[in-house]
Every structure is written in structure tokens, then in C-alpha cells.
Write a protein that holds these residues in place. Structure first.
Motif, PDB file in Angstrom:
ATOM      1  N   SER A   1       0.809  -1.210   0.000  1.00 28.06           N
ATOM      2  CA  SER A   1       0.000   0.000   0.000  1.00 28.06           C
ATOM      3  C   SER A   1       0.845   1.264   0.000  1.00 28.06           C
ATOM      4  CB  SER A   1      -0.961  -0.002   1.182  1.00 28.06           C
ATOM      5  OG  SER A   1      -0.267  -0.243   2.376  1.00 28.06           O
ATOM      6  N   VAL A   2       2.149   1.179   0.304  1.00 30.57           N
ATOM      7  CA  VAL A   2       2.951   2.403   0.241  1.00 30.57           C
ATOM      8  C   VAL A   2       3.585   2.603  -1.131  1.00 30.57           C
ATOM      9  CG1 VAL A   2       3.505   2.427   2.694  1.00 30.57           C
ATOM     10  CG2 VAL A   2       5.073   1.348   1.122  1.00 30.57           C
ATOM     11  N   CYS A   3       3.642   1.559  -1.948  1.00 28.17           N
ATOM     12  CA  CYS A   3       4.356   1.672  -3.221  1.00 28.17           C
ATOM     13  C   CYS A   3       3.591   2.584  -4.179  1.00 28.17           C
ATOM     14  CB  CYS A   3       4.549   0.302  -3.852  1.00 28.17           C
ATOM     15  SG  CYS A   3       5.486   0.401  -5.379  1.00 28.17           S
ATOM     16  N   PRO A   4       4.218   3.680  -4.636  1.00 30.66           N
ATOM     17  CA  PRO A   4       3.507   4.595  -5.540  1.00 30.66           C
ATOM     18  C   PRO A   4       3.346   4.018  -6.942  1.00 30.66           C
ATOM     19  CG  PRO A   4       5.730   5.398  -5.144  1.00 30.66           C
ATOM     20  CD  PRO A   4       5.564   4.170  -4.295  1.00 30.66           C
ATOM     21  N   ASN A   5       4.129   3.015  -7.291  1.00 35.13           N
ATOM     22  CA  ASN A   5       4.109   2.506  -8.667  1.00 35.13           C
ATOM     23  C   ASN A   5       3.355   1.187  -8.810  1.00 35.13           C
ATOM     24  OD1 ASN A   5       5.854   4.611  -9.075  1.00 35.13           O
ATOM     25  ND2 ASN A   5       7.674   3.328  -8.854  1.00 35.13           N
ATOM     26  N   GLY A   6       2.976   0.592  -7.713  1.00 33.09           N
ATOM     27  CA  GLY A   6       2.384  -0.734  -7.788  1.00 33.09           C
ATOM     28  C   GLY A   6       3.416  -1.807  -8.090  1.00 33.09           C
ATOM     29  N   ALA A   7       4.674  -1.511  -7.792  1.00 33.65           N
ATOM     30  CA  ALA A   7       5.719  -2.502  -8.056  1.00 33.65           C
ATOM     31  C   ALA A   7       5.799  -3.511  -6.927  1.00 33.65           C
ATOM     32  CB  ALA A   7       7.066  -1.804  -8.212  1.00 33.65           C
ATOM     33  N   SER A   8       5.326  -3.106  -5.760  1.00 31.53           N
ATOM     34  CA  SER A   8       5.357  -3.993  -4.617  1.00 31.53           C
ATOM     35  C   SER A   8       4.087  -4.834  -4.647  1.00 31.53           C
ATOM     36  CB  SER A   8       5.415  -3.154  -3.346  1.00 31.53           C
ATOM     37  OG  SER A   8       5.683  -3.977  -2.260  1.00 31.53           O
ATOM     38  N   ARG A   9       4.270  -6.135  -4.601  1.00 26.76           N
ATOM     39  CA  ARG A   9       3.121  -7.024  -4.703  1.00 26.76           C
ATOM     40  C   ARG A   9       3.115  -7.998  -3.554  1.00 26.76           C
ATOM     41  NH1 ARG A   9       3.116  -8.807 -11.011  1.00 26.76           N
ATOM     42  NH2 ARG A   9       2.235  -6.872 -11.820  1.00 26.76           N
ATOM     43  N   GLN A  10       1.919  -8.449  -3.229  1.00 28.72           N
ATOM     44  CA  GLN A  10       1.796  -9.436  -2.178  1.00 28.72           C
ATOM     45  C   GLN A  10       1.129 -10.655  -2.773  1.00 28.72           C
ATOM     46  OE1 GLN A  10      -0.728  -8.208   1.017  1.00 28.72           O
ATOM     47  NE2 GLN A  10       0.097  -9.707   2.449  1.00 28.72           N
ATOM     48  N   SER A  11       1.774 -11.791  -2.655  1.00 30.83           N
ATOM     49  CA  SER A  11       1.159 -12.973  -3.231  1.00 30.83           C
ATOM     50  C   SER A  11      -0.085 -13.289  -2.419  1.00 30.83           C
ATOM     51  CB  SER A  11       2.166 -14.123  -3.265  1.00 30.83           C
ATOM     52  OG  SER A  11       1.957 -15.027  -2.245  1.00 30.83           O
ATOM     53  N   PHE A  12      -1.072 -13.887  -3.038  1.00 31.25           N
ATOM     54  CA  PHE A  12      -2.410 -14.145  -2.509  1.00 31.25           C
ATOM     55  C   PHE A  12      -3.259 -12.873  -2.519  1.00 31.25           C
ATOM     56  CE2 PHE A  12      -5.911 -15.264   0.191  1.00 31.25           C
ATOM     57  CZ  PHE A  12      -6.105 -16.599  -0.090  1.00 31.25           C
ATOM     58  N   TYR A  13      -2.712 -11.752  -2.042  1.00 31.03           N
ATOM     59  CA  TYR A  13      -3.470 -10.503  -2.059  1.00 31.03           C
ATOM     60  C   TYR A  13      -2.976  -9.598  -3.194  1.00 31.03           C
ATOM     61  CZ  TYR A  13      -5.619 -11.733   2.345  1.00 31.03           C
ATOM     62  OH  TYR A  13      -6.343 -12.361   3.315  1.00 31.03           O
ATOM     63  N   GLU A  14      -2.964 -10.114  -4.410  1.00 33.91           N
ATOM     64  CA  GLU A  14      -2.581  -9.290  -5.558  1.00 33.91           C
ATOM     65  C   GLU A  14      -3.592  -8.152  -5.690  1.00 33.91           C
ATOM     66  OE1 GLU A  14      -0.111  -9.788  -7.708  1.00 33.91           O
ATOM     67  OE2 GLU A  14       0.577 -11.765  -7.052  1.00 33.91           O
ATOM     68  N   ALA A  15      -3.101  -6.980  -6.111  1.00 35.52           N
ATOM     69  CA  ALA A  15      -4.024  -5.850  -6.280  1.00 35.52           C
ATOM     70  C   ALA A  15      -5.168  -6.250  -7.208  1.00 35.52           C
ATOM     71  CB  ALA A  15      -3.279  -4.650  -6.833  1.00 35.52           C
TER      72      ALA A  15
END
Lengths: 149, 537
Positions: B510-524
Motif C-alpha cells: 500500500s505504500v508503493c507509488p508505482n504498484g511494483a510492490s506485490r503481495q502474493s495471494f493478495y494481488e491488487a
């Protein structure tokens, strides 16, 4: 079900933290506490992982209210995720206000794993509060009806 | 291609009684991506269907989701989502059955839509270092070390002082024979390595594979260990303002106990004080230290009883706010009363005032001030954290409670787990406790640590990853990460995640401004998909 009157059914999205609010919601069910079925819950690992984009997307999709609920301050399973959520929601509400959207449609609540009553009360209160505010303006503006004929 | 299996609990009579499961099964079958719908939720059946139908995701619609209360799980390499049709739907909307059927359908659709945009997940498996480090050789540390040893774990015990046990606040009320037996047992056990006069200098590595650098009198050495038990104890509080340490007639309960033992052993009745006044909660439970230390009332009572037994002529008055005697310790209170100990209650707004060898206190029963003369003043001052606790917490990356003790992972359900995996807590460094509780904590922490070593290490299913092509290397995620699992790689200038340190909270997403940070299972995409399923029909 008309969309403009006050007798409409609000649609509420709840982002619940896995450790506190969701467990509290689960306990509310085990305790058979009653609240209206206007809420759709999304279980997140932490309120700190609720991207404001998710909230905006929910509002843009026509949700009449969004609840973000997590652990009480100091109880976060990941140290301080709920504090990050609190700052983020404060900014988000400011942005919503600036864009002319009613910020009171976004709620942030601390509900611990044992506070099933608080969860049910929150759902009851929020459903009534959102019902009193009427349907979200996004509902009409964003729903494109297919052309007849 | 996602191949999603939906498993409905049709054997649950409560669920079938309140929801139309046939309708739900039919609508689930029609959902995009669903290739199999089952009507049972037994793990072996699900496993079989996952393998037979090559399912990429399993969605279990059942009564409650408490089965995966610690986060998403996997069955036969397929991530499992629990949908609590009972506790978050049917049970709480009993007045609205048609709507709760509708909600059940939405809930399943939301889970299916989330699963449809999920990418394949990997869980890495490793084995922990089969070695335990225990910090602190007090009651808790000794019991924990022995417990670990009894489970066949190679155990290393780090003690700050020269002897095995420094005088801890706990052994005031502790059975000395038990303590001596424990020390003998640990000392004579060749498989418990004891490092005396030693300190922890550095703490590195990851859960299950830690690296400790310890300084011993023989020089610095490195120790690889899989678990850590923190049992560094606490100490008795010594306030400044009572003339403590300057006059022998003012002492704390533990100092008084030592002198009392000397008198009793020496049979020197003449030296015992004629008039003793004990003040409970002296300079404690006020200001910045509001907590109750749990043991000082019992200490005062046992000391008063011991004194009265030895010298029945002696007069003892205990000035108290409220007597806290957990469990059967209440017996001590009754015995003290029987032996003629005087109890006088005071309130925090009218504390006892000491002048020379007299104390003035407002008696609640008489409704007036009374003056007591004494030869001996004994203060129950309570327990404060060890002064080295903050430094140790900094070294280990742990947080303290507002009272300055180590904060457990969960105040209700995980009292002996520290917030970092593979680290456990026992004894007074986690807050006031009675000796019995300390022994139980030592046993429990030792067993939990041994159990941690028996299980393979697995990375979190909700682990964070970096989409390198859109990462700008701004470092926001590095600062937001509560587990210190992220850093900016100096070569590429991009964010990196240590999968073993990542605790899967998703804060970085949720802090990544680019959406480069991803969480597996909880993909955006998955969360947005679930929102669409809930709102856009």
C-alpha cells in the motif's frame, strides 16, 4: 429498490484485518449477534496493507460506504500497520472532501478479536448512518446502462 | 489458466438449514474459472480433487474461517481461501434469509474472482538450526534450558554474571531447595553449555537460522542457533526517597528477608525489631509505573509471618492499598491476621508520611490520622525491568511495553512468543509474575522453542515480491517494512525482499507509488476483482 430514496439498501465494503477485526466478525457469528446483510467483507492481512486505491475503487464501483477495521492502536500484529492505516485514511478522507465526495462514507474502526459486540454494533450503526446519507452519487454516475433496442 | 475448485460444506446441518446450498453450488459452477464444485470439505477429499482436477485454487465455503485464523493455507500446493458462510453470513443475518443467500453467492464470487487473478505461489522450505540459545540463568532461564535439553535440543545458556544465578527478584519468594536443585541439574548436565560472565554482542540472521555473537571471558565466539529464549529477568525497585540504602532500619522486602534469615539461623532473638512497619506499593503503582508487581504482597505476608513465628512478641503493621494474593496465597493473609499482624489501609491520595522513626497514616476505619513508631521500616517496592532491557530489545529488534518489559506477540493468545518467529519469552523480563508462573513460563517457552525446531521453516504464503520493471527504487517500502525484510539493492537500485524475513503483512504494497510492490495471494488485481464481484453485477 429505488436508488434515490432513503429506503434503499446501502452497499458497504469492509476491509477487515485478519488478526483482530475479522476474528471479531467471526466471533460475532459464533455468538449469533445480528446485523443487516449489507456488508461485503474483504479479509486483509493488516489494515496497513489496505491500499487507498482499493477504497477509491470500491467507492467508484458504487459502494455507499467503506469500513476499514483493524486492531486497536498498539495491538497490531505487525507492530504499527494500524497506525499507517490511520494516517492513510486521514489523508484519504481529506482528498475525498477536496473532490466533493462525502468523507463520512469511509469509516475507520478499531475492533479487537474479542469485541464481537462492537463489530455487530459498528455494522448496525454504519448501515443506518449510510442509509441516512442516501445512495452514493457514484451509483448513478458510473453505471452505464446499455442502449435499449 | 486458473482452475478453481469450490468446496461447499453440505454436511453441516446448521449451514444447510439456513442457506440454499444447491442454489449456491449451481451458481458457483457457472462462475468463470471454476472447474469443480464439491459438497464436502474434508481435507483428504479436497487434496484428492486438487490433484485429480489439477486445481490452482481451492475455495472452502464452510461455517467459520477459524481453521485458517493465522492467514491463508495450502492443500497440495493449492492456496486455500476459507469463506465463512456461517459466522459472517447465515448466523448474523437470521432475519434476512433471501438476502443472506444472495450475500453467500457474492462471498463465493468474491473469493473466485480473487483467486482468478492470483499468480502461482511458491512456498520455500528449509530446516532450522537444531540449537537453542537461552539468555539469562535465573529461574526462567534454567527451567527453559532444562526443558529444551529434555527435548533433545543442544542448549547454550548465556549468563551475564559470574555465578549461574544472580539474585533475581523471583527467588525472594522462591523455594530455595528447588533453585539449588535446578542449578545442580544444569551445572552437571554436560549437554547444556553454560557461558558465564558472557554477553550477547550481535544478533543476525533470520528466524530458525540465527547467528549470535557472544563475548565470553575466553574471547568472542559465534553461535548458530535456531531459537532464542529471552529470560533476562528483572530487578527489585529501590526508590530514592525513603532513605533506603542509607539507614539499616529502612529496607526492601528482599533485604529484610536476608536479615531475617540470618536472625533465624543464628537464633539471635535479641536483634529482631520490636516494631516493624511495612509499606506496600511504596513509590509504585503511581506516576510512570502503574502496574502491580504481583509478588510483593505475598513477600510482605510471608516475611511478617516468619518474623512473628520467630519472635511472637514483635509487632508488625502492614500499610496497604489493596492486598493482592493470587490463588492460595490468600491463606498467608489469614495466617498473618491470626498471628496478630495489623493491617491498615491507605489511599494513594493520602500516602503514609515518614518522619524519623515514626510513620503517620490516615486510618480509613477510625477516620483519623494515627502515628506508628517503628524500629524497622520495610518497603514493598515491586519489580522494575532490568536496566539493560532496552539495549537488548534494540539488539534483537524487539519492542517493549509501556512498562518497559518485553512485548509478547499477542497479549492474549501468544504470551510466550516474541513478535519475531523463533524467539520466545520467559520470566520476569516479560513482566511481573509469581515464581510458579515463572516456572510454568520456562517450561512452556522451552517446549514451544523445541517444537519450533521440529517443524520445517516455511516462507509466508502472503509474501511480498517486487515487480522489478516498474520499481523506481524510492525506498518507501524499505522504511514501511516492519520486519526489515526489504532493502535497496546497490547494483540495480531496486527494492529487494528477503523471503525468509518477510512476514506477509502487505504494508509495502500500500505504500508503493508505482504498484511494483506485490503481495502474493493478495494481488491488487485480486482485491479489485473481489470488489467488482461485490459491487458490479
Amino acid at each position: 429498490m429505488s436508488n434515490d430514496g432513503k429506503d434503499f439498501e446501502p452497499r458497504i465494503i469492509a476491509f477487515l484485518c485478519n488478526w483482530c477485526a475479522y476474528t471479531g466478525a467471526d466471533l460475532a457469528g459464533t455468538s449469533r449477534l445480528q446485523y443487516p446483510p449489507n456488508v461485503r467483507m474483504i479479509r486483509m492481512m493488516c489494515t496497513g496493507s489496505v491500499d487507498p486505491v482499493y477504497v477509491i475503487k470500491a467507492l467508484a464501483d458504487g459502494a455507499d460506504g467503506v469500513l476499514i477495521a483493524g486492531c486497536h492502536p498498539g495491538d497490531c500484529h505487525y507492530q504499527d500497520g494500524n497506525f499507517k492505516a490511520r494516517r492513510r485514511v486521514a489523508v484519504l478522507r481529506e482528498i475525498l472532501q477536496q473532490t466533493g465526495f462525502d468523507p463520512e462514507r469511509v469509516w475507520l474502526q478499531w475492533i479487537s478479536a474479542s469485541e464481537s459486540k462492537r463489530f455487530a454494533d459498528t455494522m448496525n450503526d454504519m448501515t443506518e448512518a449510510i442509509r441516512a446519507r442516501g445512495p452514493s452519487p457514484m451509483r448513478q454516475e458510473w453505471r452505464l446502462e446499455p442502449l435499449a433496442g | 489458466m486458473p482452475a478453481i475448485g469450490v468446496f461447499l460444506d453440505a454436511q453441516d446441518p446448521v449451514l444447510t438449514g439456513s442457506l440454499d446450498l444447491t442454489m449456491l453450488a449451481e451458481s458457483a459452477e457457472a462462475m468463470e474459472g471454476v472447474v469443480y464444485v464439491g459438497l464436502t470439505i474434508g481435507e483428504s477429499e479436497i487434496r484428492r480433487e486438487v490433484i485429480d482436477h489439477r486445481l490452482s485454487d481451492a475455495i472452502i465455503a464452510c461455517r467459520s474461517a477459524h481453521a485458517d485464523h493465522r492467514g491463508p493455507t495450502m492443500i497440495a500446493a493449492a492456496p486455500v481461501t476459507h469463506v465463512a458462510l456461517g459466522t459472517t453470513n447465515a448466523f448474523v443475518h437470521q432475519d434476512y434469509p433471501p438476502l443472506s443467500n444472495r450475500k453467500a453467492m457474492d462471498m463465493i464470487r468474491m473469493a473466485v474472482d480473487r483467486a482468478r487473478s492470483a499468480r502461482p505461489m511458491t512456498v520455500r522450505v528449509d530446516h532450522p538450526e537444531p540449537r537453542a540459545l537461552v539468555l539469562g540463568g535465573g529461574l526462567a532461564g534454567l527451567v527453559a534450558a532444562q526443558t529444551l535439553r529434555s527435548q533433545g535440543v543442544e542448549t547454550h545458556l548465556l549468563v551475564r554474571s559470574n555465578g549461574l544465578v544472580r539474585a533475581s527478584a523471583a527467588d525472594l519468594a522462591c523455594n530455595r531447595d528447588l533453585m539449588a536443585a535446578l542449578i545442580d541439574a544444569v551445572r552437571s548436565d554436560p549437554s547444556i553449555n553454560v557461558y558465564r560472565s558472557s554477553r550477547l554482542q550481535a544478533w543476525e540472521g533470520r528466524p530458525g537460522r540465527f547467528m549470535a555473537r557472544i563475548s565470553t571471558p575466553d574471547g568472542t565466539r559465534e553461535l548458530r542457533c535456531g531459537v532464542l529464549v529471552v529470560a533476562t529477568g528483572a530487578q527489585e525497585y529501590h526508590p530514592e526517597n525513603y532513605g533506603l540504602n542509607s539507614a539499616l532500619f529502612v529496607q526492601t522486602q528482599s533485604q529484610f528477608r536476608k536479615r531475617l534469615n540470618q536472625w533465624i539461623l543464628g537464633g539471635s532473638l535479641a536483634e529482631t525489631p520490636r516494631f516493624t512497619v511495612m509499606i506496600q506499593c511504596a513509590d509504585t503503582r503511581q506516576g510512570t509505573r502503574l502496574y502491580c508487581s504481583k509478588t510483593c504482597c505475598t513477600d510482605a505476608l510471608t516475611n511478617a509471618i516468619a518474623l512473628k513465628r520467630f519472635s511472637p512478641e514483635a509487632e508488625v503493621a502492614i500499610l496497604f492499598r489493596d492486598i493482592v494474593t493470587p490463588g492460595f496465597r490468600e491463606e498467608h493473609y489469614h495466617e498473618a491476621r491470626r498471628r496478630g499482624v495489623l493491617f491498615i489501609r491507605y489511599t494513594p491520595d493520602a500516602p503514609p508520611v515518614i518522619k524519623g522513626k515514626t510513620v503517620t497514616v490516615f486510618d480509613q476505619v477510625l477516620g483519623e490520622e494515627i502515628v506508628l513508631g517503628f524500629d524497622q521500616l520495610v518497603l514493598s517496592t515491586g519489580i522494575i525491568p532490568d536496566p539493560e532491557t532496552p539495549a537488548l530489545a534494540g539488539l534483537l529488534g524487539l519492542t517493549l511495553t509501556e512498562d518497559g518489559f518485553f512485548r509478547p506477540a499477542n497479549i492474549k493468545s501468544q504470551l510466550l512468543d516474541l513478535p519475531r518467529p523463533g524467539m520466545f519469552l520467559a520470566g520476569l523480563c516479560g513482566g511481573p509474575a509469581t515464581p510458579e508462573e515463572i516456572i510454568e513460563q520456562g517450561l512452556a517457552a522451552g517446549l514451544r522453542a523445541a517444537l519450533y525446531l521440529r517443524r520445517p521453516l516455511k516462507t509466508s504464503l502472503t509474501i511480498a515480491t517486487v515487480h522489478e520493471r516498474i520499481c523506481s527504487g524510492c525506498g518507501l517500502c524499505v522504511r514501511a517494512c516492519p520486519a526489515n525484510a526489504r532493502w535497496i539493492d546497490l547494483d540495480s537500485g531496486l527494492a529487494k525482499v528477503d523471503p525468509w524475513l518477510c512476514i506477509g503483512c502487505g504494508t509495502c504494497v500500500s505504500v508503493c507509488p508505482n504498484g511494483a510492490s506485490r503481495q502474493s495471494f493478495y494481488e491488487a488485481g485480486g482485491v479489485l476483482g473481489a470488489l467488482d464481484a461485490a459491487l458490479v453485477r
